[in-house]
Structures are given as C-alpha cells and as structure tokens.
Design a protein around this motif. Structure first.
Motif, PDB file in Angstrom:
ATOM      1  N   GLU A 293     -48.411   3.483   4.325  1.00  0.00           N
ATOM      2  CA  GLU A 293     -48.714   3.230   2.728  1.00  0.00           C
ATOM      3  C   GLU A 293     -47.601   4.241   2.028  1.00  0.00           C
ATOM      4  O   GLU A 293     -47.123   4.168   1.119  1.00  0.00           O
ATOM      5  CB  GLU A 293     -49.993   3.704   2.585  1.00  0.00           C
ATOM      6  N   GLN A 294     -47.357   5.647   2.881  1.00  0.00           N
ATOM      7  CA  GLN A 294     -46.808   6.460   2.135  1.00  0.00           C
ATOM      8  C   GLN A 294     -45.120   5.979   2.195  1.00  0.00           C
ATOM      9  O   GLN A 294     -44.579   6.117   1.105  1.00  0.00           O
ATOM     10  CB  GLN A 294     -46.545   8.017   2.837  1.00  0.00           C
ATOM     11  N   THR A 295     -44.770   5.582   3.230  1.00  0.00           N
ATOM     12  CA  THR A 295     -43.269   4.800   3.361  1.00  0.00           C
ATOM     13  C   THR A 295     -43.347   3.697   2.335  1.00  0.00           C
ATOM     14  O   THR A 295     -42.205   3.801   1.368  1.00  0.00           O
ATOM     15  CB  THR A 295     -42.978   4.336   4.516  1.00  0.00           C
ATOM     16  N   ARG A 296     -44.284   2.866   2.225  1.00  0.00           N
ATOM     17  CA  ARG A 296     -44.281   1.836   1.239  1.00  0.00           C
ATOM     18  C   ARG A 296     -44.141   2.397  -0.248  1.00  0.00           C
ATOM     19  O   ARG A 296     -43.316   1.723  -1.231  1.00  0.00           O
ATOM     20  CB  ARG A 296     -45.333   0.785   1.279  1.00  0.00           C
ATOM     21  N   GLU A 297     -44.917   3.356  -0.848  1.00  0.00           N
ATOM     22  CA  GLU A 297     -44.983   3.829  -2.085  1.00  0.00           C
ATOM     23  C   GLU A 297     -43.589   4.592  -2.211  1.00  0.00           C
ATOM     24  O   GLU A 297     -43.185   4.637  -3.514  1.00  0.00           O
ATOM     25  CB  GLU A 297     -46.097   4.927  -2.008  1.00  0.00           C
ATOM     26  N   MET A 298     -43.064   5.314  -1.312  1.00  0.00           N
ATOM     27  CA  MET A 298     -41.687   5.931  -1.820  1.00  0.00           C
ATOM     28  C   MET A 298     -40.835   4.814  -1.672  1.00  0.00           C
ATOM     29  O   MET A 298     -39.800   5.248  -2.529  1.00  0.00           O
ATOM     30  CB  MET A 298     -41.452   6.921  -0.172  1.00  0.00           C
TER      31      MET A 298
ATOM     32  N   HIS B 135     -40.855  14.149  12.063  1.00  0.00           N
ATOM     33  CA  HIS B 135     -41.462  14.182  10.591  1.00  0.00           C
ATOM     34  C   HIS B 135     -41.585  12.635  10.072  1.00  0.00           C
ATOM     35  O   HIS B 135     -42.447  12.412   9.265  1.00  0.00           O
ATOM     36  CB  HIS B 135     -40.249  15.000   9.838  1.00  0.00           C
ATOM     37  N   ILE B 136     -40.721  11.880  10.658  1.00  0.00           N
ATOM     38  CA  ILE B 136     -40.787  10.310  10.379  1.00  0.00           C
ATOM     39  C   ILE B 136     -42.124  10.068  10.567  1.00  0.00           C
ATOM     40  O   ILE B 136     -42.674   9.130   9.872  1.00  0.00           O
ATOM     41  CB  ILE B 136     -39.666   9.602  10.571  1.00  0.00           C
ATOM     42  N   ARG B 137     -42.440  10.058  11.913  1.00  0.00           N
ATOM     43  CA  ARG B 137     -43.718   9.758  12.511  1.00  0.00           C
ATOM     44  C   ARG B 137     -45.060  10.114  11.696  1.00  0.00           C
ATOM     45  O   ARG B 137     -45.987   9.574  11.930  1.00  0.00           O
ATOM     46  CB  ARG B 137     -44.015  10.177  14.113  1.00  0.00           C
TER      47      ARG B 137
ATOM     48  N   ASN C 289     -33.458  17.361   1.996  1.00  0.00           N
ATOM     49  CA  ASN C 289     -32.516  16.229   1.898  1.00  0.00           C
ATOM     50  C   ASN C 289     -31.544  15.930   3.297  1.00  0.00           C
ATOM     51  O   ASN C 289     -30.930  14.919   3.350  1.00  0.00           O
ATOM     52  CB  ASN C 289     -31.593  16.624   0.846  1.00  0.00           C
ATOM     53  N   ALA C 290     -31.474  16.856   4.073  1.00  0.00           N
ATOM     54  CA  ALA C 290     -30.832  17.026   5.308  1.00  0.00           C
ATOM     55  C   ALA C 290     -31.389  15.893   6.198  1.00  0.00           C
ATOM     56  O   ALA C 290     -30.588  15.127   6.844  1.00  0.00           O
ATOM     57  CB  ALA C 290     -30.717  18.514   5.891  1.00  0.00           C
ATOM     58  N   TYR C 291     -32.698  15.761   6.122  1.00  0.00           N
ATOM     59  CA  TYR C 291     -33.166  14.557   6.988  1.00  0.00           C
ATOM     60  C   TYR C 291     -32.971  13.182   6.298  1.00  0.00           C
ATOM     61  O   TYR C 291     -32.597  12.387   7.068  1.00  0.00           O
ATOM     62  CB  TYR C 291     -34.811  14.498   6.854  1.00  0.00           C
ATOM     63  N   TRP C 292     -32.984  12.984   4.866  1.00  0.00           N
ATOM     64  CA  TRP C 292     -32.577  11.597   4.456  1.00  0.00           C
ATOM     65  C   TRP C 292     -31.023  11.602   4.545  1.00  0.00           C
ATOM     66  O   TRP C 292     -30.569  10.306   4.705  1.00  0.00           O
ATOM     67  CB  TRP C 292     -32.847  11.979   3.006  1.00  0.00           C
TER      68      TRP C 292
ATOM     69  N   PHE D  47     -38.402  10.385  -2.090  1.00  0.00           N
ATOM     70  CA  PHE D  47     -38.846  10.468  -0.770  1.00  0.00           C
ATOM     71  C   PHE D  47     -39.178  12.011  -0.710  1.00  0.00           C
ATOM     72  O   PHE D  47     -38.591  12.975  -0.963  1.00  0.00           O
ATOM     73  CB  PHE D  47     -37.634  10.159   0.434  1.00  0.00           C
ATOM     74  N   SER D  48     -40.095  12.213   0.176  1.00  0.00           N
ATOM     75  CA  SER D  48     -40.908  13.422   0.610  1.00  0.00           C
ATOM     76  C   SER D  48     -41.313  13.646   1.968  1.00  0.00           C
ATOM     77  O   SER D  48     -42.060  12.648   2.424  1.00  0.00           O
ATOM     78  CB  SER D  48     -41.844  13.824  -0.767  1.00  0.00           C
ATOM     79  N   LEU D  49     -41.250  14.593   2.674  1.00  0.00           N
ATOM     80  CA  LEU D  49     -41.879  14.710   3.792  1.00  0.00           C
ATOM     81  C   LEU D  49     -42.959  15.841   3.732  1.00  0.00           C
ATOM     82  O   LEU D  49     -43.897  15.780   4.734  1.00  0.00           O
ATOM     83  CB  LEU D  49     -40.857  15.495   4.807  1.00  0.00           C
ATOM     84  N   ASP D  50     -43.428  16.335   2.612  1.00  0.00           N
ATOM     85  CA  ASP D  50     -44.451  17.178   2.358  1.00  0.00           C
ATOM     86  C   ASP D  50     -44.506  18.061   3.314  1.00  0.00           C
ATOM     87  O   ASP D  50     -45.649  18.483   3.957  1.00  0.00           O
ATOM     88  CB  ASP D  50     -45.682  16.232   2.402  1.00  0.00           C
ATOM     89  N   ARG D  51     -43.559  19.217   3.537  1.00  0.00           N
ATOM     90  CA  ARG D  51     -43.316  20.111   4.584  1.00  0.00           C
ATOM     91  C   ARG D  51     -44.039  21.548   4.061  1.00  0.00           C
ATOM     92  O   ARG D  51     -43.939  22.529   4.819  1.00  0.00           O
ATOM     93  CB  ARG D  51     -41.916  20.262   4.936  1.00  0.00           C
ATOM     94  N   GLY D  52     -43.886  21.613   2.654  1.00  0.00           N
ATOM     95  CA  GLY D  52     -44.188  22.889   2.362  1.00  0.00           C
ATOM     96  C   GLY D  52     -43.186  23.767   1.703  1.00  0.00           C
ATOM     97  O   GLY D  52     -42.103  23.228   2.016  1.00  0.00           O
TER      98      GLY D  52
END
Length: 393
Positions: free
Chosen positions: A147-152, A140-142, A98-101, A85-90
């Motif tokens: 498709e990103q969610t499905r791929e992760m 961040h989840i929004r 990982n705190a979000y997960w 999983f990635s939020l791509d936050r930079g």
C-alpha cells in the motif's frame, strides 16, 4: 560444444523468431517436469534472451547517445517522481534518500540489471560521494508495504499529470484499458508464497506473479494511471473497481476497454453504474457458437442483438452483443467470429483496437524492471511499479 560467442551469434543472427520461441518453450517445459520429478533445478527460470525484432531498425545508439538519453530521463524522474517517494529512514543518514531512487532508475534504464551488479557499476557513473550498496537498497525497498508503494505511485502520477495537464494529448484523455500481465514463469519452490505466485492466465502448469494496471490509451499520453498486484482469490470485480477508483480520481474517464477475462456481468454492471461505457470481448458459450454458425451459413459479416445478463435476485444487466467476422481468419467454421459486449452501441467497437496499446506497453515496462531472483512480494511489486513510472515518463 560451441563456445558462448557461437551460441550468441546463432541465437541472434541465425535462429528465426519461431525457432527461438520453440527453444524457450521446450526449456521451460523441461524445467517444470524436472521440478515435479524432484530434480534440483534453478530456483527461477533464467530471464529471456533479448533479441531484435526482424523488422526493427538495425541501428544501435552509441554509448554517448545512451548516456545522454539516460541523463535526460533521470533528470526528469528526479523532478517528477522523487518528491513522491520516501523510505522514512529518519534524519542523520549518510546516504541521501534520492541516491536510492537514482539507483533504481539506473537499474531500470539498463535492461534487466540486478541490484548488486547495478550498485557496483553505479558507483563509477554517479557524481555522488556515497551511493547505496545493492543489499542495502533491496533491504529498504523490502521494508515498503504494497500500500505504501501504491500510494507513492499515485502521488508520482499526480505530479506527472500536473506537468502535462495543458498539453493537447492530455485533453484527448478519456479511454482507459484495464489488463493483467504476468512476470516470467516461475519454476522454483512456491512454499509459503502460493497466494502470490499464482497460476498463469493460459491455465498451464506454470506459475507466475501477476500485476494489474489501468492505462490511458487511444490518442492520449500513454500513462499507467495505477498498478496493483493480483493475489489468489481476488475477483475480477474487486480488481476493476480498485483500478477505476484510482483512474477516476486522476483523469476524466469515458470508456473502459478490457480483455475477455473481465466479461463477468457483475463487472459490466459496476462500470455501467459509474456512467461509463465499455467494450469487452465475450467468451463464446453454446448460444454464441450457435449464432455464429447461423451467421456463417448466411455469409453475414456482422450482427447485433440485445442481451440481458442475470445478476441474481431477479436483477439483470442489459448489454448489446456484436458479432463480427474476422478478416483473413485461419478458421473455416464459427471461430471466424468474435463476440463483443458494449453498453453504448456499435460505434464504440472501433475503439477496442486501442486496447492493444497496453499489450505493447507491457513489453516496454518489463524492459524497465530491475532483475531479481528473490520471492519477496513487496520488492517484486515495487520493481514493476517503478518500471511503470519509467514507461509513463
């Protein structure tokens, strides 16, 4: 007017299961009628009250046991799911991703907990110096697309399968069940969301979000191989093709079990073209009802016949119809019989009982979902998908 304690005790200890369901149905009907009459109502139905099944063990684990179980699951999730999983936050963010997960896992392991409330309590249970606030977590989840969610999700399932690939249970994989489940009925304003908050499968006046899954069933590890949202206008053929593509990339598939809403001849033909077998109950039309009546007159419990289903342009799908009388049926007419379709003979019919595992699985999955009243489709789907991962683990 009884106080909250009295209401809680009556609901959990005095009301029967039938009475509780009747109260919930009546309340839902009142809300729907009120909405149609223009009366201000809650934007979404209150979540269902949880209660023990009368046959369940009355023992409740103590706080220490709950925390130990949660820690064990969280550690496993962090090893299997987080890398996918990635939020791509930079770079340079103060709060580790990982705190979000961790927070999402925390929400899922504490039944029906919303992000704001969960984030406040998570601060005290986390060992991290900084943890996300509820609104930041949702934001961040929004930002994640469907498709990103499905791929992760698929990547996380690959990690999980790699982890269990050598187990005996996994070697027994081969039967998958495809089905669609609904969120709790939605009674708010659907304006702008009509393609996402669609009618229920029971064809009532209610509306609900719908999610489709493909899951390993039978004697294999019960893993939800893939999940996807259901939008207005999508055909059952599109949904089944999509889910089978994912399943066959991950595991060896032999047999596909589905509910009668997937009894389209085009769906069955597509499955056969893949070299797979299927067992699907058929909705009884005039000819099936007439045959069931003849079987009833002859007091015959079982009957098989070949059938060609028209695909169009002089093309046909060949299948076998199996009529089977239900044991202890409440009916005394042709409704005593069920009709199944299969392309591999009646021997596969015994496997159809495995399909009910996906129904019981949905009940567990929904308990792992974080609560929300937001209508954001991507957020809703992410909550469902993450709950599927927790269930699979």
């Amino acid at each position: 007017m009884p106080n909250q304690s009295t209401v809680w005790r009556s609901w959990h200890e005095r009301f029967s299961v039938d009475l509780r369901e009747a109260v919930q149905t009546a309340a839902r009907t009142i809300l729907i009628k009120a909405q149609k009459a223009g009366i201000e109502i809650p934007r979404e139905l209150e979540r269902k009250l949880s209660y023990r099944n009368d046959n369940e063990d009355d023992s409740v684990p103590d706080g220490r046991t709950v925390l130990e179980r949660a820690k064990k699951i969280t550690d496993y999730v962090s090893r299997i799911i987080f890398p996918a999983f990635s939020l791509d936050r930079g770079d340079g963010c103060e709060i580790h991703e990982n705190a979000y997960w961790n927070l999402q896992t925390y929400l899922g392991l504490r039944e029906r907990l919303a992000a704001n409330e969960g984030a406040r309590s998570y601060i005290h249970e986390s060992t991290r110096d900084r943890t996300p606030l509820g609104h930041a977590h949702r934001s961040h989840i929004r930002d994640l697309s469907i498709e990103q969610t499905r791929e992760m999700y698929r990547q996380a399932i690959r990690h999980l399968i790699d982890e269990i690939a050598e187990t005996e249970e996994f070697f027994r994989a081969g039967i998958v069940a495809i089905n669609i489940t609904e969120a709790d009925p939605f009674a708010g304003d659907r304006t702008g969301h009509e393609d996402e908050i669609i009618g229920t499968k029971e064809n009532t006046e209610e509306y609900a979000y719908q999610w489709a899954t493909v899951q390993l069933v039978g004697n294999a590890v019960p893993i939800v191989l893939d999940a996807r949202p259901v939008r207005k206008g999508e055909t059952r053929l599109e949904i089944v093709e999509d889910l089978l593509d994912s399943a066959e990339e991950l595991v060896h598939v032999d047999n596909v079990l589905m509910d009668r809403e997937f009894d389209s001849q085009h769906v069955l033909e597509m499955i056969s073209q893949r070299g797979l077998s299927y067992v699907v109950p058929k909705r009884m039309q005039t000819s099936e009802k007439a045959q069931a009546k003849r079987l009833l007159q002859r007091d015959q419990d079982r009957y098989e016949t070949d059938r060609k289903l028209h695909l169009g342009k002089n093309e046909w799908h060949e299948t076998t119809l199996i009529y089977r009388r239900k044991e202890d049926s409440e009916h005394d007419d042709h409704r005593q019989y069920s009709v199944f379709m299969t392309n591999r003979g009646s021997g596969h019919l015994t496997e159809y009982g495995y399909r009910w595992e996906i129904e019981s699985g949905y009940k567990s999955i929904k308990r792992f979902m974080a609560a929300t009243t937001l209508k954001h489709f991507g957020l809703r789907f992410f909550y469902f998908a993450f709950a599927c991962l927790l269930y699979s683990i």
